[in-house]
Design an enzyme around this catalytic site. Structure first.
Site, mmCIF file in Angstrom:
data_model
loop_
_atom_site.group_PDB
_atom_site.id
_atom_site.type_symbol
_atom_site.label_atom_id
_atom_site.label_comp_id
_atom_site.label_asym_id
_atom_site.label_seq_id
_atom_site.Cartn_x
_atom_site.Cartn_y
_atom_site.Cartn_z
ATOM 1 N N CYS A 186 29.038 -24.533 -89.392
ATOM 2 C CA CYS A 186 28.551 -25.333 -90.524
ATOM 3 C C CYS A 186 29.504 -25.282 -91.710
ATOM 4 O O CYS A 186 29.843 -24.192 -92.190
ATOM 5 C CB CYS A 186 27.180 -24.809 -90.939
ATOM 6 S SG CYS A 186 26.534 -25.570 -92.442
ATOM 7 N N TYR B 47 28.632 -37.323 -92.766
ATOM 8 C CA TYR B 47 27.348 -37.364 -92.062
ATOM 9 C C TYR B 47 26.706 -38.741 -92.185
ATOM 10 O O TYR B 47 26.126 -39.256 -91.225
ATOM 11 C CB TYR B 47 26.412 -36.296 -92.607
ATOM 12 C CG TYR B 47 26.778 -34.904 -92.181
ATOM 13 C CD1 TYR B 47 26.309 -34.378 -90.972
ATOM 14 C CD2 TYR B 47 27.604 -34.102 -92.958
ATOM 15 C CE1 TYR B 47 26.652 -33.100 -90.567
ATOM 16 C CE2 TYR B 47 27.954 -32.829 -92.562
ATOM 17 C CZ TYR B 47 27.478 -32.334 -91.369
ATOM 18 O OH TYR B 47 27.831 -31.072 -90.958
#
Length: 325
Positions: A39, A166
């Site tokens: 992440c 994203y």
């Protein structure tokens, strides 16, 4: 954060761990950092913790890069917290909790509850509030004289790089994709221009701004370019940004937190809408991360008046499969 739609959701637990007390006072050994090397948002806290030398004061547990319907999980029951799933300290802090379960998260060991999962302030607090537990020679990653400039850059990079990738990758309409794609490359072009004549984003030392941009750049060619359709060009085709990213990767505290294998296995299996058979891409060739960068010619002092951190603790070393070369 969780690599699903919750990546765009607001932080729920926005407590601050501070040296002057409050609900969550700075205290060595009290907190455990739960993070994923996959992440980019967790990557910030891992790098700052390394640069500040806070390993003895704040223990860490790494999640498995894979998830199931229960979300982030640890490879085995955690020896400190006694948990297996990241959701457990969230439920301990808020029974009936039904929002996103994200990394990084600082858990209060005595109570087993989440102290904070605020991605905007967690790494800044590690850099500024834990000084009495920092190593000798720790850098000033958030210098007061440059905070306004750092904050402005962080906001730009967050919305137009870290989140835009994203938004492009998860877009459900052409218009949404086009907007995110344009914002992303407009921002990368700004960063390319800014870094053409200077070694770091702000001043002549590494700051929080560099930590944040680096984590997106480290994932760009391996993940975002292909899987998220952010494919105007590769990072390796942007001369200043690519050299800058290699410079940071080769700086102690940065590249030694990056696990490319975890990244790829996570993204290509958890975000399965466009990859239902969970095929993990073989490339790109990672050896370029170790190539000379030439950025020393621009001057700068990576750690300012400080010094580089030593090697990571053996238990925290990135496995060979996740390293280039």
């Amino acid at each position: 954060m969780s690599e699903d739609t919750s990546v765009m959701s607001a932080t729920r637990f926005n407590g601050r761990i501070r040296r002057n007390g409050g609900a969550w006072p700075v205290e060595a050994g009290r907190y455990r950092l739960l993070a994923s090397r996959a992440c980019p948002f967790a990557g910030r806290s891992l790098i700052v913790r390394r640069l500040m030398g806070l390993e003895p004061a704040i223990s860490v547990a790494f999640t498995d890069p894979l998830q199931d319907e229960r979300g982030w999980r640890l490879p085995a029951p955690d020896p400190v917290l006694g948990i297996r799933f990241l959701s457990e300290p969230y439920f301990a802090a808020a029974p009936g909790y039904d929002a996103g379960v994200s990394v990084p998260v600082m858990v209060d060991v005595p109570s087993g509850k989440v102290a904070t999962n605020d991605i905007d302030t967690l790494s800044i607090d590690l850099a500024t509030e834990w000084g009495e537990h920092a190593r000798r020679g720790a850098p000033d990653l958030y210098p007061e004289a440059h905070r306004a400039e750092i904050d402005e850059l962080n906001t730009d990079v967050f919305h137009n790089v870290a989140i835009a990738v994203y938004e492009a990758g998860m877009a459900e309409t052409q218009e949404a994709y086009d907007s995110a794609y344009q914002r992303l490359f407009d921002c990368l072009d700004r960063m390319e221009e800014r870094l053409t004549g200077r070694r770091y984003l702000v001043g002549d030392t590494i700051t929080e701004a560099d930590v944040r941009l680096f984590n997106s750049l480290a994932r760009f060619d391996a993940i975002y370019h292909g899987y998220f359709k952010c494919n105007r060009n590769l990072l390796a085709q942007m001369p200043a940004l690519w050299a800058y990213a290699r410079d940071l990767f080769q700086t102690p505290g940065f590249g030694d937190t990056v696990d490319f294998d975890d990244m790829k296995r996570h993204y290509f299996t958890v975000l399965d809408a466009g990859n239902p058979h969970h095929i993990v891409a073989g490339g790109p060739d990672l050896s370029g991360w170790l190539a000379p960068h030439g950025r020393d010619a621009l001057g700068g002092r990576p750690f300012g008046e400080g010094t580089p951190p030593g090697p990571p603790p053996a238990a925290e070393a990135v496995p060979p499969a996740g390293r280039p070369g």
